[in-house]
Design a protein around this motif. Structure first.
Motif, PDB file in Angstrom:
ATOM      1  N   UNK A 205       0.973  -1.333   0.138  1.00 39.53           N
ATOM      2  CA  UNK A 205       0.055  -0.007   0.050  1.00 39.53           C
ATOM      3  C   UNK A 205       1.024   1.136  -0.150  1.00 39.53           C
ATOM      4  N   UNK A 206       1.813   1.104   0.824  1.00 34.88           N
ATOM      5  CA  UNK A 206       2.816   2.727   0.870  1.00 34.88           C
ATOM      6  C   UNK A 206       3.558   2.632  -0.461  1.00 34.88           C
ATOM      7  N   UNK A 207       3.984   1.634  -0.888  1.00 33.53           N
ATOM      8  CA  UNK A 207       4.834   1.667  -2.239  1.00 33.53           C
ATOM      9  C   UNK A 207       3.957   2.119  -3.343  1.00 33.53           C
ATOM     10  N   UNK A 208       2.785   1.560  -3.855  1.00 32.99           N
ATOM     11  CA  UNK A 208       2.094   1.712  -4.903  1.00 32.99           C
ATOM     12  C   UNK A 208       1.103   3.239  -4.783  1.00 32.99           C
ATOM     13  N   UNK A 209       0.766   3.725  -3.594  1.00 35.94           N
ATOM     14  CA  UNK A 209       0.298   4.823  -3.444  1.00 35.94           C
ATOM     15  C   UNK A 209       1.281   5.937  -3.441  1.00 35.94           C
ATOM     16  N   UNK A 210       2.389   5.757  -3.002  1.00 34.18           N
ATOM     17  CA  UNK A 210       3.419   6.759  -3.044  1.00 34.18           C
ATOM     18  C   UNK A 210       3.849   6.954  -4.471  1.00 34.18           C
ATOM     19  N   UNK A 211       4.202   5.932  -5.126  1.00 30.32           N
ATOM     20  CA  UNK A 211       4.744   5.886  -6.635  1.00 30.32           C
ATOM     21  C   UNK A 211       3.585   6.640  -7.332  1.00 30.32           C
ATOM     22  N   UNK A 212       2.324   6.360  -7.166  1.00 29.04           N
ATOM     23  CA  UNK A 212       1.258   6.984  -8.208  1.00 29.04           C
ATOM     24  C   UNK A 212       1.291   8.380  -7.715  1.00 29.04           C
ATOM     25  N   UNK A 213       1.244   8.565  -6.622  1.00 28.45           N
ATOM     26  CA  UNK A 213       0.869  10.119  -5.925  1.00 28.45           C
ATOM     27  C   UNK A 213       2.170  10.886  -6.376  1.00 28.45           C
ATOM     28  N   UNK A 214       3.385  10.440  -6.711  1.00 25.10           N
ATOM     29  CA  UNK A 214       4.373  11.316  -6.761  1.00 25.10           C
ATOM     30  C   UNK A 214       5.075  11.201  -8.128  1.00 25.10           C
ATOM     31  N   UNK A 215       3.864  10.640  -9.178  1.00 19.48           N
ATOM     32  CA  UNK A 215       4.368  10.285 -10.583  1.00 19.48           C
ATOM     33  C   UNK A 215       4.451  11.802 -11.314  1.00 19.48           C
ATOM     34  N   UNK A 216       5.513  11.903 -12.245  1.00 20.72           N
ATOM     35  CA  UNK A 216       5.419  13.228 -12.855  1.00 20.72           C
ATOM     36  C   UNK A 216       5.917  13.060 -14.157  1.00 20.72           C
ATOM     37  N   UNK A 217       5.338  13.897 -15.160  1.00 21.70           N
ATOM     38  CA  UNK A 217       5.850  13.653 -16.611  1.00 21.70           C
ATOM     39  C   UNK A 217       4.967  12.928 -17.655  1.00 21.70           C
ATOM     40  N   UNK A 218       3.723  13.282 -17.569  1.00 20.28           N
ATOM     41  CA  UNK A 218       2.693  12.576 -18.596  1.00 20.28           C
ATOM     42  C   UNK A 218       2.645  11.070 -18.503  1.00 20.28           C
ATOM     43  N   UNK A 219       2.300  10.498 -19.477  1.00 18.66           N
ATOM     44  CA  UNK A 219       2.072   9.115 -19.616  1.00 18.66           C
ATOM     45  C   UNK A 219       3.515   8.450 -19.599  1.00 18.66           C
ATOM     46  N   UNK A 220       4.653   8.781 -19.869  1.00 17.42           N
ATOM     47  CA  UNK A 220       5.763   8.175 -19.681  1.00 17.42           C
ATOM     48  C   UNK A 220       5.981   8.090 -17.862  1.00 17.42           C
ATOM     49  N   UNK A 221       5.870   9.090 -17.092  1.00 12.41           N
ATOM     50  CA  UNK A 221       5.912   9.249 -15.955  1.00 12.41           C
ATOM     51  C   UNK A 221       4.893   8.320 -15.111  1.00 12.41           C
ATOM     52  N   UNK A 222       3.944   7.961 -15.882  1.00 13.05           N
ATOM     53  CA  UNK A 222       3.018   7.105 -15.372  1.00 13.05           C
ATOM     54  C   UNK A 222       3.538   5.724 -15.364  1.00 13.05           C
ATOM     55  N   UNK A 223       3.934   5.138 -16.599  1.00 11.25           N
ATOM     56  CA  UNK A 223       4.447   4.077 -16.863  1.00 11.25           C
ATOM     57  C   UNK A 223       5.597   3.848 -15.999  1.00 11.25           C
ATOM     58  N   UNK A 224       6.534   4.841 -15.736  1.00 10.83           N
ATOM     59  CA  UNK A 224       7.545   4.573 -14.909  1.00 10.83           C
ATOM     60  C   UNK A 224       7.210   4.174 -13.492  1.00 10.83           C
ATOM     61  N   UNK A 225       6.137   5.169 -12.828  1.00 16.01           N
ATOM     62  CA  UNK A 225       5.515   4.745 -11.602  1.00 16.01           C
ATOM     63  C   UNK A 225       5.237   3.138 -11.505  1.00 16.01           C
ATOM     64  N   UNK A 226       4.645   2.649 -12.503  1.00 19.36           N
ATOM     65  CA  UNK A 226       3.940   1.379 -12.454  1.00 19.36           C
ATOM     66  C   UNK A 226       5.112   0.419 -12.373  1.00 19.36           C
ATOM     67  N   UNK A 227       5.977   0.434 -13.310  1.00 19.75           N
ATOM     68  CA  UNK A 227       7.242  -0.516 -13.353  1.00 19.75           C
ATOM     69  C   UNK A 227       7.922  -0.265 -11.951  1.00 19.75           C
ATOM     70  N   UNK A 228       8.184   0.959 -11.584  1.00 17.82           N
ATOM     71  CA  UNK A 228       8.932   0.748 -10.327  1.00 17.82           C
ATOM     72  C   UNK A 228       8.248   0.388  -8.913  1.00 17.82           C
ATOM     73  N   UNK A 229       6.852   0.691  -9.146  1.00 20.20           N
ATOM     74  CA  UNK A 229       5.823  -0.107  -8.066  1.00 20.20           C
ATOM     75  C   UNK A 229       5.941  -1.562  -8.067  1.00 20.20           C
ATOM     76  N   UNK A 230       5.849  -2.156  -9.514  1.00 25.80           N
ATOM     77  CA  UNK A 230       6.061  -3.630  -9.614  1.00 25.80           C
ATOM     78  C   UNK A 230       7.662  -4.011  -9.036  1.00 25.80           C
ATOM     79  N   UNK A 231       8.521  -3.630  -9.215  1.00 28.21           N
ATOM     80  CA  UNK A 231       9.976  -3.783  -9.225  1.00 28.21           C
ATOM     81  C   UNK A 231      10.044  -3.767  -7.509  1.00 28.21           C
TER      82      UNK A 231
END
Lengths: 259, 248
Positions: A205-231
């Motif tokens: 819960x901490x990682x996925x909400x933090x990564x999503x909440x702090x995503x920046x930079x359009x679609x690419x930023x969202x993609x990065x947030x999802x990948x780093x959440x998974x990893x």
């Protein structure tokens, strides 16, 4: 100090500050009960079929593996107990955490990330509301509470799967299979499993909400947030599995040693 | 009254705002013009605390708000309404719930009938009716922009902030949004700050225009004064406005 290390420390620090803010909000201005229920419902529904299916096959795998080992010692009667103990203590919570990480973690991170880059979160702030209270806290609590429901479902399905495979593969009837479960699976095993489940859910819960909440930079930023959440959740779960095993084993030794 | 005093803002090494100082008297419509990346939106976001200035002060009615924490900003934000570059509607909520969102926070005492009446009133203000049950993705982009405007005015803000409200819209919708800005600002007696590229619109409806270039104010004044400016960027904007007018 290498830049990568500084970035990692910075990210961990920001994540901890974020979690502190979530905790503070939970204590001072909690979200509505209805919004938590909605999230529990969403998370549970999203993961129920896969958890049930995976739970069934985990029970089946455990049974097959243990059958090969304990037949040598002529202790086939303990198959159900051993298999269930392994699932309750270790495999169950780990499995639920991995499944939630893949489905709910990625989904939540993408959803919040999209809200962030399309300025929906800024809009919430500009409307005088607290986004942590409005959108983070319900998801945070939803993930933690649902993981217990899913653990229960996964465990029941694993017992069922183990029982079925025990009957087919080892010729043990269901009564015999469940007879020794209470002998081997004691309250410590259950507490151990629940503790792990809580820690993994908290981490996810901490990682996925933090990564999503702090995503920046359009679609690419969202993609990065999802990948780093998974990893990060996968790595984090494995590391915390070791840590929680250490803690629970030590605690159990202390309790059993004193009793 | 909104006052900016020597506002500077940097992102890493890059200084986006380089000591901006100006005031917006109550009830005025101020247009902030400039090319992309000159810090217009950054300036607007410092008013609602979405971004903190690296140095300098922002005052709203003589109260310094640039030093306030996120929690202390909540009441300040309730005075302001911001329309974003994108509609920023909550896509999981219906149009009704989107417009009612701020109202539920600001006026929890409203019952459902009152809430419903207010939502309908605000949607009517932006010439949208009968779409309350739809989801944002079921209406056009221009309509989403207008819903966003309705959501902002629903909470009766005293300051309206528009961040490129007509970007990505066709000329007809652009016109209607521009007239809405003027109409709402006059009707609700709000102080409005509009970030835009549209000089023609600024000349038509602004009380005061401010032109930014590379993080600095290069020209400012009422529309009539600005028309006399010899600054090359202002001249470019005026030429562009003239071309657009001729084309129409």
């Amino acid at each position: 100090m290498p830049k990568l290390l500084i970035d990692v420390i910075d990210d961990v620090g920001n994540c901890l500050l974020f979690v502190r803010e979530v905790m503070f909000t939970a204590l001072t201005s909690p979200c509505s009960f209805a919004s938590i229920c909605e999230q529990i419902w969403t998370v549970t529904l999203q993961s129920l079929p896969t958890t049930a299916l995976a739970g069934f096959f985990v029970g089946a795998i455990m049974t097959v593996q243990f059958t090969l080992q304990i037949t040598t010692f002529g202790a086939l009667g303990y198959l159900g107990g051993l298999s269930t103990s392994g699932t309750v203590r270790e495999v169950g919570p780990l499995l639920i955490a991995f499944l939630l990480s893949g489905k709910v973690g990625a989904f939540t991170s993408a959803e919040l990330g999209t809200m962030q880059v399309t300025e929906q979160i800024d809009a919430i702030r500009c409307l005088g509301a607290n986004p942590i209270q409005e959108i983070i806290l319900p998801r945070y609590l939803g993930i933690i509470i649902s993981s217990f429901f899913l653990l229960a479902v996964g465990l029941v399905m694993s017992i069922f799967g183990g029982m079925l495979l025990g009957l087919v593969f080892s010729g043990i009837n269901p009564e015999e299979y469940v007879r020794h479960i209470p002998t081997i699976v004691n309250k410590f095993s259950v507490a151990n499993g629940m503790f792990k489940c809580l820690v993994f859910a908290f981490l996810l819960a901490s990682i996925c909400t933090y990564k999503g909440y702090s995503a920046r930079g359009g679609a690419k930023g969202v993609g990065r947030a999802v990948v780093s959440t998974a990893v990060l959740t996968m790595v984090g779960i494995v590391v915390f599995d070791w840590l929680t095993s250490l803690i629970t084993d030590t605690a159990m030794n202390v309790v059993l040693g004193n009793s | 009254m909104i006052d900016f005093k020597n506002i500077r803002k940097s992102f890493g090494e890059r200084e986006v705002l380089k000591g901006i100082t100006f005031s917006v008297p109550e009830g005025q419509i101020l247009f902030i013009l400039g090319t992309s990346g000159t810090g217009k939106s950054v300036l607007l976001k410092t008013i609602v605390g979405l971004l903190k200035p690296s140095s300098g002060e922002v005052f709203i009615n003589d109260r310094e708000i640039s030093c306030l924490s996120e929690r202390e900003m909540f009441p300040v934000r309730r005075m302001c309404g911001m329309v974003f570059q994108q509609p920023a509607l909550f896509d999981s909520l219906s149009i009704f719930e989107n417009v009612a969102f701020g109202l539920r926070k600001h006026q929890p005492e409203l019952d459902h009938a009152q809430l419903s009446a207010r939502v309908k009133e605000c949607l009517a203000l932006v010439n949208l009716s009968g779409i309350e049950d739809k989801l944002p993705q079921a209406i056009s982009y221009g309509m989403q922009k207008r819903v966003s405007l309705a959501r902002t005015v629903a909470v009766s803000p005293r300051i309206l902030l528009f961040d490129e409200p007509t970007t990505g819209l066709d000329p007809v919708t652009t016109n209607s949004i521009n007239h809405l800005i003027l109409e709402l600002s006059r009707k609700l007696k709000t102080t409005s700050l509009v970030v835009s590229h549209d000089m023609q619109c600024a000349l038509d409806i602004a009380d005061h225009i401010l032109v930014l270039d590379k993080g600095e104010i290069v020209a400012q004044g009422p529309p009539q004064t600005l028309k006399q400016s010899t600054h090359p960027l202002v001249q470019d904007f005026l030429r562009e406005a003239l071309n657009a007018e001729t084309a129409h």
